[in-house]
Design a protein around this motif. Structure first.
Motif, PDB file in Angstrom:
ATOM      1  N   ASN A  37      -0.332  -5.632  -5.432  1.00 51.22           N
ATOM      2  CA  ASN A  37      -0.881  -6.604  -4.484  1.00 51.22           C
ATOM      3  C   ASN A  37      -0.861  -6.165  -3.025  1.00 51.22           C
ATOM      4  N   VAL A  38      -0.933  -4.860  -2.791  1.00 48.01           N
ATOM      5  CA  VAL A  38      -1.048  -4.333  -1.434  1.00 48.01           C
ATOM      6  C   VAL A  38      -2.522  -4.060  -1.167  1.00 48.01           C
ATOM      7  N   SER A  39      -3.008  -4.552  -0.028  1.00 48.89           N
ATOM      8  CA  SER A  39      -4.396  -4.295   0.340  1.00 48.89           C
ATOM      9  C   SER A  39      -4.483  -4.043   1.836  1.00 48.89           C
ATOM     10  N   ASN A  40      -5.639  -3.583   2.249  1.00 48.26           N
ATOM     11  CA  ASN A  40      -5.917  -3.352   3.670  1.00 48.26           C
ATOM     12  C   ASN A  40      -4.786  -2.555   4.312  1.00 48.26           C
ATOM     13  N   TYR A  41      -4.412  -1.457   3.676  1.00 49.51           N
ATOM     14  CA  TYR A  41      -3.281  -0.634   4.099  1.00 49.51           C
ATOM     15  C   TYR A  41      -3.799   0.518   4.941  1.00 49.51           C
ATOM     16  N   SER A  42      -3.262   0.669   6.135  1.00 48.81           N
ATOM     17  CA  SER A  42      -3.642   1.751   7.043  1.00 48.81           C
ATOM     18  C   SER A  42      -2.402   2.357   7.664  1.00 48.81           C
ATOM     19  N   ILE A  43      -2.485   3.650   7.967  1.00 51.12           N
ATOM     20  CA  ILE A  43      -1.448   4.331   8.739  1.00 51.12           C
ATOM     21  C   ILE A  43      -2.150   5.001   9.918  1.00 51.12           C
ATOM     22  N   TYR A  44      -1.608   4.784  11.102  1.00 48.52           N
ATOM     23  CA  TYR A  44      -2.119   5.387  12.335  1.00 48.52           C
ATOM     24  C   TYR A  44      -1.035   6.286  12.912  1.00 48.52           C
ATOM     25  N   ARG A  45      -1.455   7.280  13.704  1.00 50.30           N
ATOM     26  CA  ARG A  45      -0.489   8.143  14.372  1.00 50.30           C
ATOM     27  C   ARG A  45      -0.734   8.117  15.871  1.00 50.30           C
ATOM     28  N   HIS A  46       0.344   7.963  16.615  1.00 51.83           N
ATOM     29  CA  HIS A  46       0.318   8.062  18.076  1.00 51.83           C
ATOM     30  C   HIS A  46       1.423   9.044  18.454  1.00 51.83           C
ATOM     31  N   GLY A  47       1.044  10.255  18.800  1.00 52.44           N
ATOM     32  CA  GLY A  47       2.042  11.279  19.107  1.00 52.44           C
ATOM     33  C   GLY A  47       2.943  11.499  17.910  1.00 52.44           C
ATOM     34  N   ASP A  48       4.242  11.294  18.109  1.00 54.08           N
ATOM     35  CA  ASP A  48       5.194  11.515  17.023  1.00 54.08           C
ATOM     36  C   ASP A  48       5.633  10.220  16.348  1.00 54.08           C
ATOM     37  N   LEU A  49       4.759   9.204  16.428  1.00 56.30           N
ATOM     38  CA  LEU A  49       5.062   7.915  15.821  1.00 56.30           C
ATOM     39  C   LEU A  49       3.938   7.513  14.864  1.00 56.30           C
ATOM     40  N   LEU A  50       4.318   7.137  13.648  1.00 54.99           N
ATOM     41  CA  LEU A  50       3.361   6.588  12.679  1.00 54.99           C
ATOM     42  C   LEU A  50       3.496   5.074  12.693  1.00 54.99           C
ATOM     43  N   PHE A  51       2.363   4.397  12.637  1.00 57.59           N
ATOM     44  CA  PHE A  51       2.307   2.939  12.578  1.00 57.59           C
ATOM     45  C   PHE A  51       1.560   2.575  11.311  1.00 57.59           C
ATOM     46  N   SER A  52       2.156   1.733  10.473  1.00 61.67           N
ATOM     47  CA  SER A  52       1.483   1.311   9.252  1.00 61.67           C
ATOM     48  C   SER A  52       1.252  -0.191   9.287  1.00 61.67           C
ATOM     49  N   TYR A  53       0.123  -0.583   8.714  1.00 60.51           N
ATOM     50  CA  TYR A  53      -0.229  -1.994   8.590  1.00 60.51           C
ATOM     51  C   TYR A  53      -0.710  -2.211   7.170  1.00 60.51           C
ATOM     52  N   LEU A  54      -0.230  -3.301   6.555  1.00 60.37           N
ATOM     53  CA  LEU A  54      -0.723  -3.651   5.227  1.00 60.37           C
ATOM     54  C   LEU A  54      -0.718  -5.156   5.068  1.00 60.37           C
ATOM     55  N   GLU A  55      -1.471  -5.594   4.090  1.00 59.01           N
ATOM     56  CA  GLU A  55      -1.500  -7.000   3.738  1.00 59.01           C
ATOM     57  C   GLU A  55      -1.016  -7.126   2.299  1.00 59.01           C
ATOM     58  N   TYR A  56      -0.062  -8.011   2.103  1.00 60.52           N
ATOM     59  CA  TYR A  56       0.459  -8.290   0.770  1.00 60.52           C
ATOM     60  C   TYR A  56      -0.164  -9.602   0.310  1.00 60.52           C
ATOM     61  N   VAL A  57      -0.852  -9.551  -0.843  1.00 63.55           N
ATOM     62  CA  VAL A  57      -1.601 -10.722  -1.305  1.00 63.55           C
ATOM     63  C   VAL A  57      -1.032 -11.330  -2.598  1.00 63.55           C
ATOM     64  N   GLY A  58       0.139 -10.905  -2.998  1.00 67.19           N
ATOM     65  CA  GLY A  58       0.752 -11.435  -4.204  1.00 67.19           C
ATOM     66  C   GLY A  58       1.650 -12.624  -3.915  1.00 67.19           C
ATOM     67  N   ASP A  59       2.456 -12.991  -4.910  1.00 64.94           N
ATOM     68  CA  ASP A  59       3.351 -14.129  -4.733  1.00 64.94           C
ATOM     69  C   ASP A  59       4.814 -13.794  -5.015  1.00 64.94           C
ATOM     70  N   ASP A  60       5.112 -12.513  -5.266  1.00 65.51           N
ATOM     71  CA  ASP A  60       6.496 -12.091  -5.465  1.00 65.51           C
ATOM     72  C   ASP A  60       6.666 -10.698  -4.859  1.00 65.51           C
ATOM     73  N   TYR A  61       6.818 -10.682  -3.549  1.00 61.64           N
ATOM     74  CA  TYR A  61       6.877  -9.424  -2.798  1.00 61.64           C
ATOM     75  C   TYR A  61       7.999  -8.510  -3.315  1.00 61.64           C
ATOM     76  N   GLU A  62       9.180  -9.055  -3.507  1.00 61.01           N
ATOM     77  CA  GLU A  62      10.311  -8.236  -3.934  1.00 61.01           C
ATOM     78  C   GLU A  62      10.038  -7.569  -5.285  1.00 61.01           C
ATOM     79  N   ALA A  63       9.490  -8.307  -6.230  1.00 57.91           N
ATOM     80  CA  ALA A  63       9.189  -7.742  -7.551  1.00 57.91           C
ATOM     81  C   ALA A  63       8.091  -6.683  -7.458  1.00 57.91           C
ATOM     82  N   ASP A  64       7.074  -6.961  -6.669  1.00 56.93           N
ATOM     83  CA  ASP A  64       5.991  -5.988  -6.533  1.00 56.93           C
ATOM     84  C   ASP A  64       6.471  -4.709  -5.855  1.00 56.93           C
ATOM     85  N   MET A  65       7.324  -4.832  -4.842  1.00 61.90           N
ATOM     86  CA  MET A  65       7.837  -3.637  -4.177  1.00 61.90           C
ATOM     87  C   MET A  65       8.812  -2.886  -5.085  1.00 61.90           C
TER      88      MET A  65
END
Length: 107
Positions: A37-65
């Motif tokens: 249930n992970v969607s719209n997942y992106s990783i960006y880089r700014h210098g030596d830093l990575l930034f990630s964004y995702l949307e979780y669309v399920g109903d049990d985050y802990e179980a899915d992870m």
């Protein structure tokens, strides 16, 4: 839906390899993320830093992870990617990527 953002360090000497890996992300890893249930997942880089964004669309985050973490292909992917990354010192216990709070959202 739950929006999540996180950051992690990426030393300059690892940028090319990290970006090469993600330009050719393993299909099994992507399939597992979608099945968890992970969607719209992106990783960006700014210098030596990575930034990630995702949307979780399920109903049990802990179980899915947990399913992501238990997946053998994902474990192999992490074994390749994690040595390239440098977790931030102020991350919470148990975090690899430091989760960061949302301070604004326009819907």
């Amino acid at each position: 839906m739950k929006r999540m953002a996180s950051v992690i360090g990426l030393p300059p000497e690892n940028v090319a390899r990290y970006e090469e890996l993600h330009a050719n992300a393993w299909p099994g890893v992507l399939e597992r993320l979608k099945a968890s249930n992970v969607s719209n997942y992106s990783i960006y880089r700014h210098g030596d830093l990575l930034f990630s964004y995702l949307e979780y669309v399920g109903d049990d985050y802990e179980a899915d992870m947990a399913a992501v973490a238990a997946d053998p292909i994902t474990q192999e992917w992490w074994a390749v990617c994690e040595p390239l990354q440098r977790p931030l010192a102020d991350r919470a216990d148990g975090e690899w990527w430091k989760e960061i709070p949302e301070v604004f959202h326009l819907d």
